[in-house]
Design a protein around this motif. Sequence first.
Motif: not given
Lengths: 240, 240
Positions: A34-35, A37-40, A50, A54, A57-58, A60, B50, B52-53
């Motif tokens: 996770a560290k 992989i950015t949200y982007s 949006p 969450i 989002i996590f 993966t 964006p 942010q991890n």
Amino acid sequence: MLDVIALGFKPEKTKFIVDTKHAGLMYKEALKVAKKITYSTAKATFGFKPEQNIGAIFYTAMQAVPAFLPSVLKGEKIPCLIPHAIDQDSHFRLTRDVIAKLGYYKPASIQCRFLPGLGGMVEDGKMSSSEENSTIYTTDPPDTVRRKIMQHAFSGGQTSVKEHREKGGNPDVDVSYQWLTFFEEDDDKLKRIHDDYKSGKLLTGELKQILIDKLNEFLKEHQQRREKARSQIDKFMLKV
Amino acid sequence: MLDVIALGFKPEKTKFIVDTKHAGLMYKEALKVAKKITYSTAKATFGFKPEQNIGAIFYTAMQAVPAFLPSVLKGEKIPCLIPHAIDQDSHFRLTRDVIAKLGYYKPASIQCRFLPGLGGMVEDGKMSSSEENSTIYTTDPPDTVRRKIMQHAFSGGQTSVKEHREKGGNPDVDVSYQWLTFFEEDDDKLKRIHDDYKSGKLLTGELKQILIDKLNEFLKEHQQRREKARSQIDKFMLKV
């Protein structure tokens, strides 16, 4: 799990991992992914809106863990091959980008075909297990299988027998034929069905009957093995 | 954990929870929270960019779990009071919004003050444990404590003794005085120090010396208790 066991996987070579059950082992590994992989990146990969929650989002990061968990457990780099369908492809593409940075081998993939829904091949072609009529469950009895295929399997045939005999059917969109490509292991027999349907010699009802017989033959044995599998699940669970 | 135990918490009444160690218990509960928090909400709450991890984005769901974990473990709704500082406030405001929907009581909060960094009160006023000179560690020996306070504690005093005697110091920004508000439990004594510093009767060096003595007296006993705590950690860990 019952279906996988029923298909003949061996407990000596097979370990089931359940995210919530094995979180004690997986979560701290998932955090390392996770560290990186950015949200982007996640948004670009999965098209998140949006309003996405969450947890999704996590997710993966958890999904990536089996690709290097054997390495973690053995304390050495072990190559990993992941059989998955197209819907999981994005996860493992991301995984390939990330876990090399963590010192593991990039996982290799085998992409499996989806069994299409009875209603036909739409979008990613996945059979939705929540639409009862587009789905045959591995627990369906023979008469249910017959009814669903007769009533709901999308046909590549013509609207009348006369027209079908003249123009022939289209096996490429006919779901019964497509399913037979999964269940009929004799390629010559499969080719004959294909050609006969295309030429109009084989009618839709007859094609459906071939599938029904094939499927019920498979399911009869599968369902017996599936019942026996209930007592074996524990042998397949990864012990931590 | 060592510091918490050293402060006198009792193992019968205290349970440590470590996210990675207790993930087997916490992760599936965190998922229930995560499903109720959209990225949009998390972004608005924490100001995520964006880049942010995705682990940091999910984190608030794990952080929420202790607020209802006692209820999960006991199988009944148990009210929960969370002592935390301002930096954790957003997490527990989100938690209050979410866990009521999961059928638990909203947690109550006690907001604790931060001990300011030696360099003075900036931004959220938190003492950064990574800036060595702005920080006194609970493991620092007496001479290190003396040196750090004498050299680095932000002073509310004037630039010369003469000026200080005339104008007096400013205890509101003086870090040594602020620290004494945490460590000097005698309110009358504290008020005397405050007034004497403000009037100019007490010099910055003298004020610092009062803090140094107070702190080293506290740390001497704390460090002994802290060493004894090493063997007790296991008694404090939540058993699962």
